[in-house]
Motif scaffolding. Structure first.
Motif, short mmCIF file in Angstrom:
data_model
loop_
_atom_site.label_atom_id
_atom_site.label_comp_id
_atom_site.label_asym_id
_atom_site.label_seq_id
_atom_site.Cartn_x
_atom_site.Cartn_y
_atom_site.Cartn_z
N VAL A 112 -10.28 -0.56 7.32
CA VAL A 112 -8.97 -0.02 7.72
C VAL A 112 -9.02 0.55 9.12
O VAL A 112 -8.09 0.40 9.91
N THR B 22 -4.16 6.79 7.37
CA THR B 22 -3.88 5.88 8.48
C THR B 22 -3.11 4.65 8.00
O THR B 22 -2.12 4.22 8.63
N LYS B 23 -3.56 4.08 6.90
CA LYS B 23 -2.90 2.88 6.37
C LYS B 23 -1.45 3.17 6.00
O LYS B 23 -0.55 2.37 6.26
N TYR B 24 -1.22 4.35 5.43
CA TYR B 24 0.14 4.74 5.05
C TYR B 24 1.00 5.00 6.29
O TYR B 24 2.13 4.52 6.39
N ARG C 25 0.66 3.93 9.36
CA ARG C 25 0.93 2.75 10.17
C ARG C 25 2.22 2.07 9.72
O ARG C 25 2.94 1.47 10.53
N ASP C 26 2.52 2.19 8.44
CA ASP C 26 3.72 1.56 7.90
C ASP C 26 4.93 2.48 8.01
O ASP C 26 6.01 2.07 8.44
N PHE D 91 0.84 -1.20 0.00
CA PHE D 91 0.00 0.00 0.00
C PHE D 91 0.87 1.25 0.00
O PHE D 91 0.54 2.24 -0.65
N ALA E 99 -8.79 6.78 6.21
CA ALA E 99 -8.35 5.40 5.97
C ALA E 99 -7.05 5.39 5.18
O ALA E 99 -6.12 4.64 5.51
N THR F 252 -13.60 1.63 3.94
CA THR F 252 -12.80 2.50 4.82
C THR F 252 -12.81 1.99 6.26
O THR F 252 -11.79 2.05 6.95
#
Length: 415
Positions: free
Chosen positions: A249, A192-194, A196-197, A4, A189, A246
């Motif tokens: 996520v 946040t997803k980005y 988190r990594d 992602f 979403a 969304t």
């Protein structure tokens, strides 16, 4: 398999084919007020004055790369999503059909038409958005078009994640906290997803309008649920049900990370940013800044990024925004007052007003067969404490009155 994070970076590069990165600006005023290092990610300065152009561009580009024969793109929106889709339709020189409620303000219709030009057809259908959405999907199926969701689409979510990718690159370091506005969840979403990594130690706060807290409701229920009632004032984030894609996520977000801020308080933030900073924000665009009031002790001494998600503010709403702000801060109130129908009664009432009390509204209906008449009166003052003095004087003078400022039912009809 492409991660992602890589997809978000690809989306960020795609944005550069259409517009430069939106500014990440340190705000000295807010930094001083909150004794922190406050930065604003100015999505209100995108070509369509909101982040919505990102998801539309990424989603449309992917559809065209896989299915170049796609003849028409369809969406339903009364605001920023419509403008983003229109702008991108013209960019790719493809046809777009945008459905809007009949009640959509002319200013929003005209801006959408301006961005899309000859590539866009606008259809006004339905008094309520649910009716508009249903017709848009029916039409899309009928013509074999591609429906562009405003948030509940993986490609849209990837596009919105480009905001986070830009922040990390522009700040040159990782912030202690990022404050995100939440509506349907596309922006929150994706970011946040980005994060988190890329920035697992950055604290993320999620902000919803109190009258449309769909994320909080979904977290409580463990699944997206439709709110029974929605306050539409923060129209860019007033969503009755968060998206299913969304929420997949966001479902692990701690409920204590989600803040609900009062609509009327947001109005004070809109006015503060306009009057002090000259920054024009729509209600949804002011959500993350307004939330700083609830985070004051937590953010002291920290680096905080607020995403100002949009600046499509209709200045015809300014009197309403001022009105809501005054009522929230307690410097304006409305009363129903009984006055005896005799000469001099009004003069007696005027004597109880203090030097800083101003009558902002006065409506009196004389009843010929009654001894008393009713008055709707609005009073503005310089300090909320002045009303305590006014109450005491009214009671001492034997006046009969009711404070209706907080009565939403009455206020809806008379204020």
């Amino acid at each position: 398999m492409t991660s992602f994070t890589d997809k978000a970076h690809s989306a960020e590069h795609l944005m550069r084919t259409l517009f430069p990165a939106t500014p990440l600006q340190r705000n000295d005023h807010l930094s001083e007020v909150y004794e922190a290092d406050i930065w604003l990610k100015r999505e209100d300065l995108s070509p369509v004055r909101s982040y919505k152009i990102r998801g539309a561009l990424n989603a449309m580009a992917k559809v065209l790369s896989h299915s170049p024969e796609t003849s028409v793109f369809v969406c339903a929106s009364a605001g920023n999503h419509a403008q983003g889709v229109a702008y991108v339709c013209r960019h790719f020189d493809v046809k777009g059909v945008i459905f809007m409620p009949v009640t959509t303000p002319l200013q929003k219709i005209d801006k959408t038409r301006m961005f899309g030009g000859d590539n866009v057809e606008i259809r006004l259908v339905g008094d309520y958005f649910d009716d508009t959405l249903a017709e848009a999907k029916r039409f899309c199926a009928e013509v074999g078009g591609h429906f562009l969701s405003p948030f509940d689409d993986p490609d849209v979510i990837e596009g919105q994640a480009s905001v986070a990718a830009e922040i990390v690159e522009q700040l040159k370091s990782l912030p202690d906290m990022i404050v995100l506005p939440v509506g349907g969840g596309g922006l929150s979403a994706g970011m946040t997803k980005y994060l988190r990594d890329v920035a697992p130690h950055t604290d993320i706060k999620f902000v919803e309008p109190a009258g449309a807290a769909s994320l909080a409701a979904a977290l409580d229920a463990g699944k997206p649920v439709k709110l029974a009632r929605v306050n539409n004032f923060v129209d860019g984030a007033a969503v009755a049900q968060i998206g299913r894609v969304t929420f997949d996520v966001l479902k692990t977000v701690s409920a204590e990370k989600v803040l609900a801020v009062p609509e009327d308080r947001i109005c004070s933030t809109i006015l503060e940013m306009l009057n002090v900073e000259g920054v024009v924000l729509e209600p949804a665009g002011a959500l993350s800044i307004d939330a700083l009031k609830d985070l004051r002790t937590e953010i002291k001494g920290k680096t905080v990024v607020c995403v100002t998600s949009g600046g499509n503010f209709d200045f015809e709403r300014l009197p309403e925004v001022k009105e809501r702000s005054q009522r929230y801060t307690g410097v304006k109130k409305y009363f129903l007052l009984r006055l005896p129908q005799r000469p001099g009664a009004l003069k007696d009432f005027l004597q109880v007003l203090g030097p800083d009390d101003n009558i902002a509204r006065f409506e009196y209906m004389k009843k010929s067969a009654r001894n008393f008449g009713s008055v709707l009166i609005g009073i503005e003052t310089s300090d909320p404490e002045n009303f305590e003095t006014l109450y005491a004087r009214l009671d001492e003078g034997g006046f009969v009155y009711s404070d209706i400022t907080g009565d939403e039912t009455i206020a809806e009809f008379v204020v």
